[in-house]
Design an enzyme around this catalytic site. Sequence first.
Site, PDB file in Angstrom:
ATOM      1  N   CYS A 115       8.663  -4.881  10.121  1.00  0.00           N
ATOM      2  CA  CYS A 115       8.512  -4.161   8.865  1.00  0.00           C
ATOM      3  C   CYS A 115       9.414  -2.949   9.009  1.00  0.00           C
ATOM      4  CB  CYS A 115       7.074  -3.719   8.610  1.00  0.00           C
ATOM      5  SG  CYS A 115       6.951  -2.685   7.135  1.00  0.00           S
ATOM      6  N   CYS A 118       7.673   0.567   7.350  1.00  0.00           N
ATOM      7  CA  CYS A 118       6.518   1.208   8.000  1.00  0.00           C
ATOM      8  C   CYS A 118       5.988   0.282   9.085  1.00  0.00           C
ATOM      9  CB  CYS A 118       5.465   1.595   6.984  1.00  0.00           C
ATOM     10  SG  CYS A 118       5.186   0.396   5.676  1.00  0.00           S
ATOM     11  N   SER A 119       4.872  -0.347   8.864  1.00  0.00           N
ATOM     12  CA  SER A 119       4.370  -1.260   9.886  1.00  0.00           C
ATOM     13  C   SER A 119       3.439  -2.294   9.262  1.00  0.00           C
ATOM     14  CB  SER A 119       3.670  -0.488  11.003  1.00  0.00           C
ATOM     15  OG  SER A 119       2.683   0.351  10.455  1.00  0.00           O
ATOM     16  N   CYS A 120       3.824  -2.862   8.124  1.00  0.00           N
ATOM     17  CA  CYS A 120       3.034  -3.918   7.491  1.00  0.00           C
ATOM     18  C   CYS A 120       2.868  -5.063   8.495  1.00  0.00           C
ATOM     19  CB  CYS A 120       3.721  -4.429   6.231  1.00  0.00           C
ATOM     20  SG  CYS A 120       3.787  -3.183   4.938  1.00  0.00           S
TER      21      CYS A 120
END
Lengths: 211, 116
Positions: A115, A118-120
């Site tokens: 991602c 961000c950090s999906c």
Amino acid sequence: MTEYDAKKIGDLHRHLHSHMPSDPALRVKALESLAVEKGLVAQETIDTWVEMYAEKVGPKRGAKIVAQSWTDPAFRQRLLDDAGQAIKEFGYEGHATEHLKAVENTADTHNLVVCTLCSCYPFAVLGMSPIWYRSAAYRARAVKEPRAVLEEFGVTLGNDIKVRVWDSTAELRYLVIPERPAGTEGWDAERLAALVTRNAMIGTERDLQVT
Amino acid sequence: MHAPEDPLKPPSDHFAEPWQATILAMATALIREGHFTLTDWATALGNALARAETDGRPDTDETYFLAALDALEQLSERAGLTNAQRAERKADWEDAYLKTPHGQPVVLGQPEQGVG
């Protein structure tokens, strides 16, 4: 004359910025960043705790799904067609899996998930994301130089193997289905699930070890 | 819903979202650093859960973690993180998300895109 439609503009705005975390997530980010900045807690302490739970809760759900896809071709097809729907058969649906896409590794294709923004991450099936997945370095480099990143994870790919990088969004998250290792003929899904690692389902591991 | 036996353990073996894990991680870390005690945490969380129940919120993990967030915000005031600071920082994060184009990591203090 241009007419402004506030609702349309609002909808467009939200669509363009669909990575915006939820209200509680932003409240937590605010608290966490302030607490770390003021030296009340160390970032490492928080990360270590989360990592511990990541291992404890871990990616067992994802491993079961992958093992099922190896032993049940009809399930595999349903998983590839609509993973969000297919995993409901396990009762695993959750906020982060409504739009889940399963991508399969083959002899000539390797899939890697990142991602960039961000950090999906598909938390409902893989548990907490590993720290490196959330790092700026991984997010930036996985797209630009996936083969070099894979090398650092110990995965060397020949030029005959194509790399596909999937950039997760808030709406669509990915689960890599690694190849079933040779020498596991006749194994049931439970035994197979024990071979499936978290990194393999993100794509930073390719050849699963038969233990 | 009732106060849990161990207020630093998640209510189930699974987090639906990472912010939920961060709350318990922060509570653990702040207790360890002496900013408040485990008893303070249990009391604040218990009160927040009781309020949620009174308000008729559903008995779910989501409700649990929202109550835990209320408790954490309340206790963090003691450690010097005021409501105003938190609101300002939250707005900064929103701003950073809005200004960061896809493909770049979100960091605080992101400059305006397309300017300069």
